[in-house]
Design an enzyme around this catalytic site. Structure first.
Site, PDB file in Angstrom:
ATOM      1  N   TYR A 246       0.840  -1.207   0.000  1.00 29.79           N
ATOM      2  CA  TYR A 246       0.000   0.000   0.000  1.00 29.79           C
ATOM      3  C   TYR A 246       0.876   1.259   0.000  1.00 29.79           C
ATOM      4  O   TYR A 246       0.600   2.221  -0.725  1.00 29.79           O
ATOM      5  CB  TYR A 246      -0.910  -0.058   1.226  1.00 29.79           C
ATOM      6  CG  TYR A 246      -1.973   1.008   1.297  1.00 29.79           C
ATOM      7  CD1 TYR A 246      -3.104   0.941   0.489  1.00 29.79           C
ATOM      8  CD2 TYR A 246      -1.864   2.068   2.191  1.00 29.79           C
ATOM      9  CE1 TYR A 246      -4.104   1.914   0.567  1.00 29.79           C
ATOM     10  CE2 TYR A 246      -2.850   3.039   2.281  1.00 29.79           C
ATOM     11  CZ  TYR A 246      -3.964   2.957   1.473  1.00 29.79           C
ATOM     12  OH  TYR A 246      -4.940   3.923   1.566  1.00 29.79           O
TER      13      TYR A 246
ATOM     14  N   LYS B 192       0.860   4.173  -2.863  1.00 33.70           N
ATOM     15  CA  LYS B 192       0.509   5.583  -2.642  1.00 33.70           C
ATOM     16  C   LYS B 192       1.712   6.491  -2.938  1.00 33.70           C
ATOM     17  O   LYS B 192       1.534   7.640  -3.334  1.00 33.70           O
ATOM     18  CB  LYS B 192      -0.033   5.790  -1.226  1.00 33.70           C
ATOM     19  CG  LYS B 192      -1.354   5.042  -0.963  1.00 33.70           C
ATOM     20  CD  LYS B 192      -2.462   5.429  -1.952  1.00 33.70           C
ATOM     21  CE  LYS B 192      -3.794   4.777  -1.623  1.00 33.70           C
ATOM     22  NZ  LYS B 192      -4.851   5.106  -2.591  1.00 33.70           N
TER      23      LYS B 192
HETATM   24  P1  NAI Z   1     -13.585   1.568   0.672  1.00 36.28           P
HETATM   25  O1  NAI Z   1     -13.054   0.190   0.737  1.00 36.28           O
HETATM   26  O2  NAI Z   1     -14.696   1.965   1.585  1.00 36.28           O
HETATM   27  O3  NAI Z   1     -14.072   1.882  -0.831  1.00 36.28           O
HETATM   28  C1  NAI Z   1     -13.265   1.606  -1.929  1.00 36.28           C
HETATM   29  C2  NAI Z   1     -14.149   1.402  -3.132  1.00 36.28           C
HETATM   30  O4  NAI Z   1     -13.295   1.121  -4.253  1.00 36.28           O
HETATM   31  C3  NAI Z   1     -15.102   0.193  -2.983  1.00 36.28           C
HETATM   32  O5  NAI Z   1     -16.422   0.577  -3.299  1.00 36.28           O
HETATM   33  C4  NAI Z   1     -14.563  -0.810  -3.979  1.00 36.28           C
HETATM   34  O6  NAI Z   1     -15.559  -1.636  -4.578  1.00 36.28           O
HETATM   35  C5  NAI Z   1     -13.904   0.099  -5.005  1.00 36.28           C
HETATM   36  N1  NAI Z   1     -12.910  -0.638  -5.786  1.00 36.28           N
HETATM   37  C6  NAI Z   1     -11.958  -1.489  -5.322  1.00 36.28           C
HETATM   38  N2  NAI Z   1     -11.285  -2.029  -6.340  1.00 36.28           N
HETATM   39  C7  NAI Z   1     -11.817  -1.514  -7.473  1.00 36.28           C
HETATM   40  C8  NAI Z   1     -11.544  -1.707  -8.851  1.00 36.28           C
HETATM   41  N3  NAI Z   1     -10.609  -2.552  -9.275  1.00 36.28           N
HETATM   42  N4  NAI Z   1     -12.268  -1.003  -9.752  1.00 36.28           N
HETATM   43  C9  NAI Z   1     -13.249  -0.155  -9.339  1.00 36.28           C
HETATM   44  N5  NAI Z   1     -13.548   0.059  -8.055  1.00 36.28           N
HETATM   45  C10 NAI Z   1     -12.843  -0.620  -7.128  1.00 36.28           C
HETATM   46  O7  NAI Z   1     -12.317   2.535   0.806  1.00 36.28           O
HETATM   47  P2  NAI Z   1     -12.136   4.004   1.451  1.00 36.28           P
HETATM   48  O8  NAI Z   1     -11.659   3.824   2.816  1.00 36.28           O
HETATM   49  O9  NAI Z   1     -13.319   4.831   1.184  1.00 36.28           O
HETATM   50  O10 NAI Z   1     -10.892   4.531   0.604  1.00 36.28           O
HETATM   51  C11 NAI Z   1     -11.036   5.257  -0.604  1.00 36.28           C
HETATM   52  C12 NAI Z   1      -9.673   5.723  -1.068  1.00 36.28           C
HETATM   53  O11 NAI Z   1      -9.067   6.551  -0.081  1.00 36.28           O
HETATM   54  C13 NAI Z   1      -8.684   4.586  -1.341  1.00 36.28           C
HETATM   55  O12 NAI Z   1      -7.890   4.898  -2.469  1.00 36.28           O
HETATM   56  C14 NAI Z   1      -7.826   4.569  -0.096  1.00 36.28           C
HETATM   57  O13 NAI Z   1      -6.556   4.044  -0.335  1.00 36.28           O
HETATM   58  C15 NAI Z   1      -7.779   6.049   0.251  1.00 36.28           C
HETATM   59  N6  NAI Z   1      -7.494   6.275   1.654  1.00 36.28           N
HETATM   60  C16 NAI Z   1      -8.365   5.858   2.624  1.00 36.28           C
HETATM   61  C17 NAI Z   1      -8.057   6.074   3.939  1.00 36.28           C
HETATM   62  C18 NAI Z   1      -8.974   5.680   5.031  1.00 36.28           C
HETATM   63  O14 NAI Z   1      -8.594   5.882   6.181  1.00 36.28           O
HETATM   64  N7  NAI Z   1     -10.142   5.141   4.777  1.00 36.28           N
HETATM   65  C19 NAI Z   1      -6.805   6.721   4.352  1.00 36.28           C
HETATM   66  C20 NAI Z   1      -5.971   7.104   3.254  1.00 36.28           C
HETATM   67  C21 NAI Z   1      -6.324   6.884   1.962  1.00 36.28           C
END
Ligand code: NAI
Length: 246
Positions: free
Chosen positions: A154, A158
């Site tokens: 990860y 990033k």
């Molecule tokens: P989440 O797991 O709630 O949502 C991620 C979404 O991406 C899901 O709906 C999933 O189906 C979709 N997804 C996964 N693989 C996919 C693919 N191959 N094609 C299309 N869609 C796909 O994640 P969250 O927590 O909302 O994170 C969103 C973004 O923010 C991510 O990039 C994550 O790395 C980043 N992020 C999140 C943090 C957190 O604390 N939640 C912290 C830092 C960054």
């Protein structure tokens, strides 16, 4: 309304930060394309956006597939005739310490978090170059600057996102395309809730504000960077992390 009539694709808008960002963009007047893996999840998000008066369509896409991404762009143009904003939000984790991490774990995370961002960014940039305007926003993370225990894959992904963000800002500025990233701290979403309780407690403790972030905190950052209020901001990585990295 900060984003009145702007057309925005949000990947990973089926859950967590992406879903709340889709709501925020709709409330700011944008026309939103909900792009995620599963059609039933997409349909339910589109329905909830329409329920709050938003203009939204859903298109299923796996960002690791360039064919899917071409289809997403074609359908977006068919529906709305232009593309003003993409939020490259789709991302996954698959944690393990270095000594236990498999090549598959490493590759899967890099495929979604880096190759996916590359596919969407490249396809969007072609459209935006023709328009001579556009905004590309990428999901980074505090882990992309500071690393994190158990997250070799990860962190590498990033770090890659940060590199692409700065490179694209340099390459695309001449076409009036701005490229920025948001680096969230630990935000209360399904992805983070799947982390061990011990790690979560530590994260809360480390935040200067003594809490996890809310997806709304990140959605607000995306809306600002997507809007004309940020018209002179490009190549930046905006930390929204409650000071966890100080
Ligand atoms: P989440 O797991 O709630 O949502 C991620 C979404 O991406 C899901 O709906 C999933 O189906 C979709 N997804 C996964 N693989 C996919 C693919 N191959 N094609 C299309 N869609 C796909 O994640 P969250 O927590 O909302 O994170 C969103 C973004 O923010 C991510 O990039 C994550 O790395 C980043 N992020 C999140 C943090 C957190 O604390 N939640 C912290 C830092 C960054």
């Amino acid at each position: 309304m900060k984003l009145k009539d702007k057309v925005a694709i949000i990947t990973g808008a089926g859950s967590g930060i992406g879903k709340v960002t889709a709501e925020k963009f709709c409330m700011e007047g944008a026309k939103v394309v909900v792009a995620d893996l599963k059609q039933d999840v997409i349909d339910s998000v589109v329905k909830s956006l329409q329920h709050i008066g938003g203009e939204a369509i859903g298109i299923s896409v796996d960002v690791t597939s360039s064919e899917d991404v071409q289809h997403l762009m074609a359908k977006t143009l068919e529906a709305f005739d232009r593309l003003d904003i993409v939020v490259n939000n789709a991302g996954i984790t698959h944690d393990a310490q270095l000594l236990k991490m498999t090549e598959e774990q490493f590759t899967n995370v890099l495929n979604v978090n880096v190759m996916g961002v590359f596919h969407i960014g490249q396809a969007a940039a072609k459209i935006m170059k023709d328009q001579q305007s556009g905004v590309i926003l990428n999901a980074s993370s505090v882990v992309g600057t500071y690393g994190n225990f158990g997250q070799t894959n990860y962190a590498a992904s990033k770090w890659g996102v940060n590199g692409m963000t700065k490179t694209w800002a340099k390459e695309l500025g001449r076409y009036n395309i701005r490229v920025n990233a948001v680096a969230p701290g630990f935000i209360s979403t399904p992805m983070v809730k799947s982390m061990p309780e011990k790690v979560l407690a530590k994260m809360k403790e480390r935040s200067l504000l003594q809490r996890l972030g809310d997806p709304q905190d990140i959605a607000n950052g995306y809306a600002f960077l997507a809007s004309d209020e940020a018209s002179f901001i490009t190549g930046t990585i905006l930390s929204i992390d409650g000071g966890v990295t100080l």
